[in-house]
Design a protein around this motif. Sequence first.
Motif, PDB file in Angstrom:
ATOM      1  N   GLU A  30       0.831  -1.197   0.000  1.00 51.50           N
ATOM      2  CA  GLU A  30       0.000   0.000   0.000  1.00 51.50           C
ATOM      3  C   GLU A  30       0.875   1.259   0.000  1.00 51.50           C
ATOM      4  OE1 GLU A  30      -2.924  -0.438  -0.918  1.00 51.50           O
ATOM      5  OE2 GLU A  30      -3.805   1.442  -0.270  1.00 51.50           O
ATOM      6  N   ARG A  31       1.960   1.205   0.762  1.00 52.86           N
ATOM      7  CA  ARG A  31       2.865   2.361   0.819  1.00 52.86           C
ATOM      8  C   ARG A  31       3.440   2.650  -0.569  1.00 52.86           C
ATOM      9  NH1 ARG A  31       6.596   0.430   4.146  1.00 52.86           N
ATOM     10  NH2 ARG A  31       7.885  -0.213   2.385  1.00 52.86           N
ATOM     11  N   GLU A  32       3.874   1.599  -1.264  1.00 53.40           N
ATOM     12  CA  GLU A  32       4.450   1.817  -2.592  1.00 53.40           C
ATOM     13  C   GLU A  32       3.390   2.351  -3.553  1.00 53.40           C
ATOM     14  OE1 GLU A  32       7.654   2.048  -2.644  1.00 53.40           O
ATOM     15  OE2 GLU A  32       7.492   1.336  -0.571  1.00 53.40           O
ATOM     16  N   ARG A  33       2.161   1.865  -3.423  1.00 53.54           N
ATOM     17  CA  ARG A  33       1.072   2.351  -4.273  1.00 53.54           C
ATOM     18  C   ARG A  33       0.815   3.844  -4.011  1.00 53.54           C
ATOM     19  NH1 ARG A  33      -4.681   2.949  -4.554  1.00 53.54           N
ATOM     20  NH2 ARG A  33      -4.961   2.628  -2.317  1.00 53.54           N
ATOM     21  N   VAL A  34       0.759   4.220  -2.735  1.00 49.52           N
ATOM     22  CA  VAL A  34       0.480   5.617  -2.377  1.00 49.52           C
ATOM     23  C   VAL A  34       1.617   6.517  -2.867  1.00 49.52           C
ATOM     24  CG1 VAL A  34       0.250   7.230  -0.428  1.00 49.52           C
ATOM     25  CG2 VAL A  34      -1.018   5.063  -0.426  1.00 49.52           C
ATOM     26  N   ILE A  35       2.844   6.059  -2.645  1.00 49.43           N
ATOM     27  CA  ILE A  35       4.004   6.861  -3.062  1.00 49.43           C
ATOM     28  C   ILE A  35       3.996   7.059  -4.582  1.00 49.43           C
ATOM     29  CG2 ILE A  35       6.530   6.758  -3.340  1.00 49.43           C
ATOM     30  CD1 ILE A  35       6.694   5.646  -0.501  1.00 49.43           C
ATOM     31  N   GLU A  36       3.717   5.976  -5.301  1.00 50.66           N
ATOM     32  CA  GLU A  36       3.691   6.049  -6.768  1.00 50.66           C
ATOM     33  C   GLU A  36       2.651   7.067  -7.240  1.00 50.66           C
ATOM     34  OE1 GLU A  36       2.902   2.596  -9.854  1.00 50.66           O
ATOM     35  OE2 GLU A  36       4.508   2.074  -8.437  1.00 50.66           O
ATOM     36  N   LYS A  37       1.499   7.027  -6.590  1.00 48.96           N
ATOM     37  CA  LYS A  37       0.409   7.933  -6.961  1.00 48.96           C
ATOM     38  C   LYS A  37       0.795   9.390  -6.661  1.00 48.96           C
ATOM     39  CE  LYS A  37      -3.845   9.032  -8.107  1.00 48.96           C
ATOM     40  NZ  LYS A  37      -4.207   9.142  -9.510  1.00 48.96           N
ATOM     41  N   ILE A  38       1.445   9.603  -5.515  1.00 50.36           N
ATOM     42  CA  ILE A  38       1.877  10.967  -5.177  1.00 50.36           C
ATOM     43  C   ILE A  38       2.913  11.451  -6.197  1.00 50.36           C
ATOM     44  CG2 ILE A  38       3.097  12.387  -3.452  1.00 50.36           C
ATOM     45  CD1 ILE A  38       1.781  10.686  -1.275  1.00 50.36           C
ATOM     46  N   GLU A  39       3.795  10.548  -6.579  1.00 53.09           N
ATOM     47  CA  GLU A  39       4.800  10.905  -7.591  1.00 53.09           C
ATOM     48  C   GLU A  39       4.130  11.267  -8.918  1.00 53.09           C
ATOM     49  OE1 GLU A  39       8.712   8.367  -6.034  1.00 53.09           O
ATOM     50  OE2 GLU A  39       7.265   7.415  -7.387  1.00 53.09           O
ATOM     51  N   ASP A  43      -7.296   5.873  -0.693  1.00 53.77           N
ATOM     52  CA  ASP A  43      -7.867   6.391  -1.947  1.00 53.77           C
ATOM     53  C   ASP A  43      -8.562   7.737  -1.732  1.00 53.77           C
ATOM     54  OD1 ASP A  43      -6.949   4.466  -3.667  1.00 53.77           O
ATOM     55  OD2 ASP A  43      -8.695   3.154  -3.435  1.00 53.77           O
ATOM     56  N   ILE A  44      -9.305   7.829  -0.644  1.00 52.43           N
ATOM     57  CA  ILE A  44      -9.956   9.118  -0.334  1.00 52.43           C
ATOM     58  C   ILE A  44      -8.889  10.195  -0.159  1.00 52.43           C
ATOM     59  CG2 ILE A  44     -11.360  10.378   1.363  1.00 52.43           C
ATOM     60  CD1 ILE A  44     -12.723   7.662   2.005  1.00 52.43           C
ATOM     61  N   PHE A  45      -7.853   9.827   0.593  1.00 52.02           N
ATOM     62  CA  PHE A  45      -6.752  10.767   0.800  1.00 52.02           C
ATOM     63  C   PHE A  45      -6.147  11.205  -0.538  1.00 52.02           C
ATOM     64  CE2 PHE A  45      -2.105  10.995   0.724  1.00 52.02           C
ATOM     65  CZ  PHE A  45      -1.918  12.181   1.403  1.00 52.02           C
ATOM     66  N   LEU A  46      -5.839  10.225  -1.389  1.00 51.12           N
ATOM     67  CA  LEU A  46      -5.141  10.527  -2.646  1.00 51.12           C
ATOM     68  C   LEU A  46      -5.991  11.418  -3.555  1.00 51.12           C
ATOM     69  CD1 LEU A  46      -3.512   7.038  -3.304  1.00 51.12           C
ATOM     70  CD2 LEU A  46      -2.270   9.199  -2.908  1.00 51.12           C
ATOM     71  N   LYS A  47      -7.288  11.147  -3.567  1.00 58.62           N
ATOM     72  CA  LYS A  47      -8.191  11.937  -4.411  1.00 58.62           C
ATOM     73  C   LYS A  47      -8.190  13.404  -3.959  1.00 58.62           C
ATOM     74  CE  LYS A  47     -12.830  11.770  -6.206  1.00 58.62           C
ATOM     75  NZ  LYS A  47     -14.206  11.426  -5.842  1.00 58.62           N
ATOM     76  N   ALA A  70      -0.017   8.875   7.046  1.00 55.18           N
ATOM     77  CA  ALA A  70      -0.065   7.472   7.445  1.00 55.18           C
ATOM     78  C   ALA A  70      -0.520   6.628   6.262  1.00 55.18           C
ATOM     79  CB  ALA A  70      -1.034   7.304   8.606  1.00 55.18           C
ATOM     80  N   ILE A  71      -0.119   5.365   6.267  1.00 56.76           N
ATOM     81  CA  ILE A  71      -0.681   4.391   5.328  1.00 56.76           C
ATOM     82  C   ILE A  71      -1.825   3.709   6.061  1.00 56.76           C
ATOM     83  CG2 ILE A  71      -0.222   2.324   3.951  1.00 56.76           C
ATOM     84  CD1 ILE A  71       1.289   4.932   3.063  1.00 56.76           C
ATOM     85  N   ARG A  72      -3.027   3.882   5.522  1.00 57.53           N
ATOM     86  CA  ARG A  72      -4.194   3.305   6.195  1.00 57.53           C
ATOM     87  C   ARG A  72      -4.833   2.258   5.274  1.00 57.53           C
ATOM     88  NH1 ARG A  72      -7.132   6.680  10.534  1.00 57.53           N
ATOM     89  NH2 ARG A  72      -7.073   4.528  11.271  1.00 57.53           N
TER      90      ARG A  72
END
Lengths: 356, 356
Positions: free
Chosen positions: B267-276, B340-344, B332-334
């Motif tokens: 999940e962390r790698e997914r979130v980081i990738e999306k932020i990038e 997903d809500i956070f990333l949006k 945080a990674i939740r």
Amino acid sequence: MSHGGDIYRNNVKLDMSVNINPVRRPEAVDKAMLRGLEKADCYPDIIYEALRNDLANTEGLQPENVIVGNGASELITAVIRAFRGHKVAMTAPSFTGYEAAADCAEVEKVFIDLKPEDDFDISAVKEGLNKLSSGDLLILTDPNNPNGRLIEKSELESILKETEERGIYVLLDECFISLTREGVKAGGREFLRKGQKKLMVIDAITKSFAVPGIRLGFLFTIEMSLAKKIEALLPEWNVSSVAEETGRAALKEKDYLEESALFISEERERVIEKIEDIACKTGVKIRIFKSDVNFVLLKCHINLYKKMLDEGILIRDCSEYHGLGEGYFRIAIRSKEKNDIFLKTFESVITEKLPT
Amino acid sequence: MSHGGDIYRNNVKLDMSVNINPVRRPEAVDKAMLRGLEKADCYPDIIYEALRNDLANTEGLQPENVIVGNGASELITAVIRAFRGHKVAMTAPSFTGYEAAADCAEVEKVFIDLKPEDDFDISAVKEGLNKLSSGDLLILTDPNNPNGRLIEKSELESILKETEERGIYVLLDECFISLTREGVKAGGREFLRKGQKKLMVIDAITKSFAVPGIRLGFLFTIEMSLAKKIEALLPEWNVSSVAEETGRAALKEKDYLEESALFISEERERVIEKIEDIACKTGVKIRIFKSDVNFVLLKCHINLYKKMLDEGILIRDCSEYHGLGEGYFRIAIRSKEKNDIFLKTFESVITEKLPT
């Protein structure tokens, strides 16, 4: 082992050493505990705003006058630590935890000896104040442990007047006061409401709601510099979500406490009467000290602790209390059924010690 | 507010500041909590023998090497207090609670600055040891907070060799280590088993089992004089019956921790990738620091804390961390859904900041 005996490393069928409310806690408190568990996945509010508001409302104080802790023992330790560099006076006897906390904080201890011939009342305290200076701390327990005697209100008022004038701080430990017939109104909170600056009052739900496994204590003081100093000595998130919810529910249960206090006082008089009967019948001398709460201090030349433990019943051996010594024992007032089991065994233990 | 933001006094729909395990705790742990409540009417074992035995068995240590506390925060406070009169060194940045505890214990603080260009790794620590003398304390966090980076095992070994030689004590805070893919074997416990005297390792169930409302921390050390000194600074009955039962059950849940760590890392790698992606698409510069655990430190010139809070999402503003400053934020990674809500929202916040 300062709150009773060690049920974890003795073969104990009945624990008559643990001095908690013998009346089952109200269902609303059980429900609150479960609510607390449901909140286990959240950090508690770091300033415990809701709990402190409730406590302030109950006591007629402001939320900033309230400090919450992981049981009274954490708060007592923090208070004593706040008085490093000063003397800390305590009565002898009193709760052994004060002495332990004072040693740990490396403060100078002063003992004020209460006298068995006065039923360990606190008439010696006034003179004891001469051992203290401005900025020192006096700890009083109301009712006192292990003898259970309440401080006369007029005497408390007179002591507090003098300590305030002399600049001596007072920590009044009222952890048992809700279990006396007089209740909290017998104690020091009204002096806080009247503006007594150098007074701290400590209470907890441990004894009054019989939940020593939860851990929640409160401290009340109106002197903000002192409150800030004590708070700074406490770790963050020191109160669990379970303790927070339990405490908030407990504050609403005044009827439960009154019913408990009534039961305790009746049961205490019954137990005392029966012990007196046994003493009278057997001719064994048993001194029973005056108590206003759910435990009674006895003096007897027979080693009651050992004799009762041989029968699987744990009572509190008070020989380690400063100011007491060999031959002092504390028994708790528990349910009728438990008290009866205790009394039956007690009678046989006393009787078998008689010369045949 | 050192563990995240203040959900109690903000209008927060989603808390992305609290860094606890996002995977629901096992049912066996829930059952243990209830067992703990059932024991609420008993004083806990004052020496917590059963819990300490379980911990010792799990870690390959002796029960006397284990101290239990009301959360890691109580233990950290006690350890720092035990080093009064000595210097206490901590990395900058690291958990803000160390600094608070050091101030409260009135010990001299020493900061060892970690460098953003090294992803805040601890390569600066070796040189920092020159600021310390025999008997002083070095605190290391593994993985570090707020950046989430694990200490390389060889580097840890090398530091511990040097501190032991110099007589410097090390407190290794491993409260997050169970949530890394490497798990506890990445940390310092094996050095305790090998006889490292001047090492203390702290852990807690708060983060790893997502139960910050319960309160249970552990400390391991093989130096008995140190253990005794720390224990003497803790109040009696500091662990609740609920925490005791929860902890004992948690020790059996290694699979849960491994599954959690796997989920977190993916999940962390997914979130980081999306932020990038978002940074790349918008041209907004966002620095993402290397993390091995369930939170990620970001640097960005936009006030993400304020912008996200306006949208009801709380992230951790890290400007108050010693060694950081304005523009640092921790997320945080939740759960997938929450991330997903956070990333949006994050994307819309970043996008609306673009010049139109």
